[in-house]
Enzyme design. Structure first.
Site, PDB file in Angstrom:
ATOM      1  N   CYS A   9       0.883  -1.208  -0.152  1.00 39.48           N
ATOM      2  CA  CYS A   9      -0.098  -0.005   0.009  1.00 39.48           C
ATOM      3  C   CYS A   9       0.900   1.093  -0.062  1.00 39.48           C
ATOM      4  O   CYS A   9       1.983   1.191  -0.303  1.00 39.48           O
ATOM      5  CB  CYS A   9      -1.035  -0.074   1.111  1.00 39.48           C
ATOM      6  SG  CYS A   9      -0.308  -0.044   2.744  1.00 39.48           S
ATOM      7  N   ASN A  12       2.071   1.544   4.481  1.00 40.18           N
ATOM      8  CA  ASN A  12       2.558   0.346   5.133  1.00 40.18           C
ATOM      9  C   ASN A  12       2.348   0.153   6.589  1.00 40.18           C
ATOM     10  O   ASN A  12       2.930  -0.363   7.336  1.00 40.18           O
ATOM     11  CB  ASN A  12       4.056  -0.126   4.891  1.00 40.18           C
ATOM     12  CG  ASN A  12       4.177  -1.526   5.327  1.00 40.18           C
ATOM     13  OD1 ASN A  12       5.435  -1.785   5.745  1.00 40.18           O
ATOM     14  ND2 ASN A  12       3.350  -2.648   5.272  1.00 40.18           N
ATOM     15  N   CYS A  14      -1.516   0.974   7.444  1.00 40.13           N
ATOM     16  CA  CYS A  14      -2.829   0.535   7.517  1.00 40.13           C
ATOM     17  C   CYS A  14      -3.123  -0.714   6.733  1.00 40.13           C
ATOM     18  O   CYS A  14      -3.416  -1.841   7.246  1.00 40.13           O
ATOM     19  CB  CYS A  14      -3.675   1.854   7.326  1.00 40.13           C
ATOM     20  SG  CYS A  14      -3.498   3.082   8.065  1.00 40.13           S
ATOM     21  N   ARG A  15      -3.392  -0.438   5.583  1.00 41.45           N
ATOM     22  CA  ARG A  15      -4.004  -1.572   4.543  1.00 41.45           C
ATOM     23  C   ARG A  15      -2.969  -2.731   4.395  1.00 41.45           C
ATOM     24  O   ARG A  15      -3.651  -3.816   4.606  1.00 41.45           O
ATOM     25  CB  ARG A  15      -4.446  -1.015   3.373  1.00 41.45           C
ATOM     26  CG  ARG A  15      -5.374  -0.018   3.377  1.00 41.45           C
ATOM     27  CD  ARG A  15      -5.685   0.614   2.089  1.00 41.45           C
ATOM     28  NE  ARG A  15      -4.562   1.704   1.915  1.00 41.45           N
ATOM     29  CZ  ARG A  15      -3.989   2.171   0.640  1.00 41.45           C
ATOM     30  NH1 ARG A  15      -5.184   2.369  -0.327  1.00 41.45           N
ATOM     31  NH2 ARG A  15      -3.206   3.052   0.571  1.00 41.45           N
ATOM     32  N   SER A  16      -2.023  -2.602   4.078  1.00 38.63           N
ATOM     33  CA  SER A  16      -1.046  -3.763   3.702  1.00 38.63           C
ATOM     34  C   SER A  16      -0.864  -4.685   4.912  1.00 38.63           C
ATOM     35  O   SER A  16      -0.760  -5.915   4.942  1.00 38.63           O
ATOM     36  CB  SER A  16       0.115  -3.302   2.996  1.00 38.63           C
ATOM     37  OG  SER A  16       1.232  -2.821   3.528  1.00 38.63           O
ATOM     38  N   ASP A 124      -8.603   3.931   1.626  1.00 40.53           N
ATOM     39  CA  ASP A 124      -7.512   4.185   2.422  1.00 40.53           C
ATOM     40  C   ASP A 124      -8.253   4.642   3.895  1.00 40.53           C
ATOM     41  O   ASP A 124      -8.699   5.659   3.924  1.00 40.53           O
ATOM     42  CB  ASP A 124      -6.551   5.044   2.014  1.00 40.53           C
ATOM     43  CG  ASP A 124      -5.319   5.297   3.000  1.00 40.53           C
ATOM     44  OD1 ASP A 124      -5.349   4.783   3.910  1.00 40.53           O
ATOM     45  OD2 ASP A 124      -4.238   5.842   2.353  1.00 40.53           O
TER      46      ASP A 124
HETATM   47  P1  4NP Z   1      -1.847   2.844   4.017  1.00 40.13           P
HETATM   48  O1  4NP Z   1      -2.155   4.296   4.566  1.00 40.13           O
HETATM   49  O2  4NP Z   1      -1.126   3.004   2.899  1.00 40.13           O
HETATM   50  O3  4NP Z   1      -3.099   2.086   4.226  1.00 40.13           O
HETATM   51  O4  4NP Z   1      -0.782   2.535   5.185  1.00 40.13           O
HETATM   52  C1  4NP Z   1      -1.672   5.531   4.810  1.00 40.13           C
HETATM   53  C2  4NP Z   1      -0.913   5.680   5.815  1.00 40.13           C
HETATM   54  C3  4NP Z   1      -0.105   6.897   5.990  1.00 40.13           C
HETATM   55  C4  4NP Z   1      -0.407   7.699   4.881  1.00 40.13           C
HETATM   56  C5  4NP Z   1      -0.977   7.728   3.963  1.00 40.13           C
HETATM   57  C6  4NP Z   1      -1.644   6.319   3.684  1.00 40.13           C
HETATM   58  N1  4NP Z   1       0.444   9.058   5.265  1.00 40.13           N
HETATM   59  O5  4NP Z   1       0.161  10.045   4.067  1.00 40.13           O
HETATM   60  O6  4NP Z   1       1.296   9.163   6.110  1.00 40.13           O
END
Ligand code: 4NP
Length: 164
Positions: A9, A12, A14-16, A124
Site C-alpha cells: 500500500c 505500510n 494501515c491496509r497492507s 485508505d
Molecule cells: P496505508 O495508509 O497506505 O494504508 O498504510 C496510509 C498511511 C499513511 C499515509 C497515507 C496512507 N500518510 O500519508 O502518512
C-alpha cells in the site's frame, strides 16, 4: 516449494499490514509453506508500527500486528516475491513504474482476488474513522480466502483472476 506474497500500500501502516495479517490468519491452519510480508510505496513510516486503529481491528479479529514495522518496497522485492498485491490502483501504477527487467513477481490488485470487484481500490482508512478499518478487515479477509486457494492450487499456476 513454497510461495511468497508481498502486499503493498502507500504507507505500510494501515491496509497492507492488515492484508498480511488476514492472509496469515487464513493460512494458519493449512500445510502451506508460504512467506507473507507487506511494504509501502512511500518511506514516511519506515520503522513505524502499524496505525493504532489498524492494531485495534486486528486484535478484535484475533491477530496481533503490533510487532510489524513499516518498510518501503525495494527493487529486490520484485525478484524475491512470487506475487506482489497492490491495495489500490495508484500503488499498482507505482509498482509497474519500478518493476525491473528481471522481475519474477506477478502484479495484481487485492480486489482482483475478489469475484466481481476486479480493478477496484481498497479505500485508505488512514483518512477515515474506525468503521473504515472494520471495512478494510472485511475486504482483505475476503481476498485472503481466494489468495489462499490460489496458493493451494500450486506453484507456477497463474493468478486465476485478472493479472496486471
Ligand atoms: P496505508 O495508509 O497506505 O494504508 O498504510 C496510509 C498511511 C499513511 C499515509 C497515507 C496512507 N500518510 O500519508 O502518512
Amino acid at each position: 516449494m513454497g510461495q511468497s506474497v508481498l502486499f503493498v500500500c502507500l504507507g505500510n501502516i494501515c491496509r497492507s499490514p492488515l492484508a498480511e495479517a488476514a492472509l496469515r490468519k487464513e493460512c494458519a491452519d493449512s500445510e502451506l509453506n508460504v512467506i507473507i510480508d507487506s511494504a509501502g510505496t512511500g518511506d514516511w513510516h519506515a520503522g513505524h508500527p502499524p496505525d493504532v486503529r489498524a492494531q485495534a481491528v486486528a486484535t478484535k479479529n484475533d491477530v496481533e500486528i503490533g510487532h510489524l514495522r513499516g518498510r518501503q518496497v525495494t527493487t529486490l522485492d520484485f525478484q524475491h516475491f512470487d506475487h506482489m498485491i497492490a491495495l489500490d490502483n495508484q500503488n499498482l501504477q507505482d509498482l509497474m513504474a519500478r518493476r525491473p527487467q528481471n522481475a519474477v513477481a506477478t502484479l495484481s490488485l487485492l480486489f482482483d482476488h475478489v469475484a466481481g470487484r476486479a480493478g477496484e481500490d481498497v479505500f485508505d482508512p488512514y483518512y477515515g474513522d474506525d468503521d473504515s478499518f472494520d471495512e478494510t478487515w472485511t475486504v482483505v479477509t475476503e481476498a485472503a480466502k481466494n489468495i489462499r486457494k490460489m496458493l493451494e492450487a500450486g506453484d507456477n499456476i497463474p493468478i486465476p483472476l485478472k493479472q496486471r
